[in-house]
Design an enzyme around this catalytic site. Structure first.
Site, PDB file in Angstrom:
ATOM      1  N   THR A 180       0.861  -1.180   0.000  1.00  0.00           N
ATOM      2  CA  THR A 180       0.000   0.000   0.000  1.00  0.00           C
ATOM      3  C   THR A 180       0.895   1.227   0.000  1.00  0.00           C
ATOM      4  OG1 THR A 180      -1.474   1.329   1.394  1.00  0.00           O
ATOM      5  CG2 THR A 180      -0.161  -0.326   2.497  1.00  0.00           C
ATOM      6  N   CYS A 194      -2.330   5.008  -5.186  1.00  0.00           N
ATOM      7  CA  CYS A 194      -3.017   4.131  -4.247  1.00  0.00           C
ATOM      8  C   CYS A 194      -3.120   2.805  -4.975  1.00  0.00           C
ATOM      9  CB  CYS A 194      -4.396   4.672  -3.873  1.00  0.00           C
ATOM     10  SG  CYS A 194      -5.364   3.515  -2.891  1.00  0.00           S
TER      11      CYS A 194
END
Length: 230
Positions: free
Chosen positions: A83, A196
């Site tokens: 992430t 993202c």
């Protein structure tokens, strides 16, 4: 092959992308029945997201550092945080392990340099777009980073948490994202960072007015390269 520990589940939708991409790369390079030696620690993302929005980064750092330490103890020879946002606590994780941390920003820098990009537009969570942990890393690598204006950042952030992290894809969200990309292009961006790891579920290179740098794919490829390295 070397074993890598993946800190995943943030969200599991993008962790699936990592697992698939890494194994595809190993299959491509090794052939036959080869697959990647991976250790995956998949967290409960609801707990992580709550701490993020409560601005409790110290608890997040402590928790993910303990996860990283457990993966090292289990035999990981490197770690990857699957992430962008939780790279905010990458230094704290790196400080408690002896194995290397494969930073998502390094994968971005390498790809940008290889393709001749120096001025990039960044889409991601509000944390990633507004705080310095990724932008500063990229700037140190010689890149200039642009972000959308405030209302656009709010929209990008909301779609990530309310739609993409829950596996929801809306055509209207794609259209708005593409409009935001057009605005970043007008501001001088040469390429767009899908900053993202879920954004690639919505936006692809064929949609975008600019070349895209999908952090999930680039980071996964860097993990595969480490696995294959001597």
């Amino acid at each position: 092959m070397k074993t890598v520990g993946l800190i995943g589940g943030m969200s599991w939708e993008s962790s699936l992308t990592y697992y698939q991409r890494i194994n595809q790369q190993i299959k491509q390079h090794k052939g036959g029945l080869h697959s990647a030696p991976l250790l995956l620690y998949s967290v409960d993302f609801a707990h992580i997201a709550e701490l993020q929005h409560n601005n409790d980064w110290q608890q997040l750092a402590n928790y993910l550092a303990s996860v990283g330490a457990s993966l090292e103890k289990a035999g990981a020879e490197a770690l990857a945080i699957c992430t962008n946002t939780m790279h905010k606590v990458a230094p704290q994780i790196a400080n408690v392990v002896r194995v290397p941390l494969l930073h998502i920003g390094d994968a971005l820098i390498a790809e940008s340099q290889a393709r001749g990009f120096s001025r990039l537009g960044l889409l991601g969570t509000a944390f990633t777009m507004e705080q310095g942990f990724l932008r500063d890393h990229l700037t140190a690598g010689g890149l200039s980073v642009l972000v959308p204006e405030t209302t656009e950042r709010q929209y990008v952030h909301r779609v990530i948490y309310e739609e993409l992290c829950q596996g929801i894809i809306h055509e209207a969200s794609l259209r708005r994202y593409l409009h935001i990309i057009e605005n970043l292009k007008a501001a001088g961006a040469e390429a767009i960072i899908l900053g993202c790891t879920e954004i690639g579920l919505l936006v692809t290179a064929k949609d975008s007015a600019l070349p895209v740098l999908d952090t999930a794919l680039l980071h996964a490829d860097s993990v595969a390269n480490f696995i294959l390295s001597e």
